[in-house]
Design an enzyme around this catalytic site. Sequence first.
Site, short mmCIF file in Angstrom:
data_model
loop_
_atom_site.label_atom_id
_atom_site.label_comp_id
_atom_site.label_asym_id
_atom_site.label_seq_id
_atom_site.Cartn_x
_atom_site.Cartn_y
_atom_site.Cartn_z
N HIS A 283 0.86 -1.19 0.00
CA HIS A 283 0.00 0.00 0.00
C HIS A 283 0.90 1.25 0.00
O HIS A 283 1.84 1.31 0.79
CB HIS A 283 -0.88 -0.03 1.26
N ASP B 39 -6.66 -2.21 4.04
CA ASP B 39 -5.27 -1.87 4.39
C ASP B 39 -5.02 -1.90 5.90
O ASP B 39 -4.26 -1.08 6.43
CB ASP B 39 -4.89 -0.49 3.79
C1 GAR Z 1 1.58 0.73 -6.06
O1 GAR Z 1 2.04 1.96 -5.55
C2 GAR Z 1 0.71 0.04 -5.04
O2 GAR Z 1 1.08 0.25 -3.72
C3 GAR Z 1 -0.61 0.68 -5.31
O3 GAR Z 1 -0.69 0.76 -6.71
C4 GAR Z 1 0.63 0.93 -7.23
C5 GAR Z 1 0.82 -0.11 -8.31
O4 GAR Z 1 1.94 0.16 -9.09
N1 GAR Z 1 -1.67 -0.11 -4.75
C6 GAR Z 1 -2.75 0.40 -4.19
O5 GAR Z 1 -2.97 1.60 -4.13
C7 GAR Z 1 -3.70 -0.64 -3.65
N2 GAR Z 1 -4.72 -0.03 -2.86
P1 GAR Z 1 2.48 -0.92 -10.14
O6 GAR Z 1 1.27 -1.43 -10.93
O7 GAR Z 1 3.42 -0.14 -11.02
O8 GAR Z 1 3.16 -2.01 -9.36
#
Ligand code: GAR
Length: 204
Positions: free
Chosen positions: A112, A148
Amino acid sequence: MPARPRLVVLVSGSGTNLQALLDACADPAYGARVVAVGADRDDIEGLARAERAGIPTFVAKVGDYSSRSYWDRALADKVAAFEPDLVVLAGFMKLVGEKFLSRFGGLTVNTHPALSPSFPGMHGPADALEYGVKVTGATLFVVDAGVDTGAIVAQTVVPVEDDDTVSTLHERIKVAERAMLVESVGRMAREGFVVDGRRVRLGG
Ligand code: GAR
């Protein structure tokens, strides 16, 4: 954990966290391997990254099922088919439900982009910026039924700069987040882990 535990990674977007895991797993000494990548939508870079790495993929879209609960069970079935030792939610933008957790609770981690318990939900970087905090970061936790709220495996701290936008802040968080994810999942795989209430100990 068995030798070279099997990871199933779930994604919804660009999959840079997945890529960091795939790159780490290319070295057998890392201790884990990605055996499948699943998503809740088609045509995303996360799935393309898996395909380029020769990893099997699957998709379970909420809209293809008559209820959220059927979707949750189908997702759990698809994940179970790959017999994971650990499930990693890496930018997976859905909450898993009861059926998923009854099978993979305690074996599913999520990353998160905020320092829990602050700023849960879908907009961690925007909420941190809006609040005006001077540091934020990312949290890896063992998924429970909340948003979360699960027991924390690791956290990494990132400064907020005066001229940050949501996008520059989130990108800086993601650099630290990928390093934290790779380091922690590797340790969980190599050393095992114990969840004791809200405390997670690596090397259990
Ligand atoms: C990451 O920063 C992750 O923590 C967030 O989405 C991004 C995905 O990046 N997740 C959330 O916000 C879940 N609630 P990525 O697709 O480049 O790995």
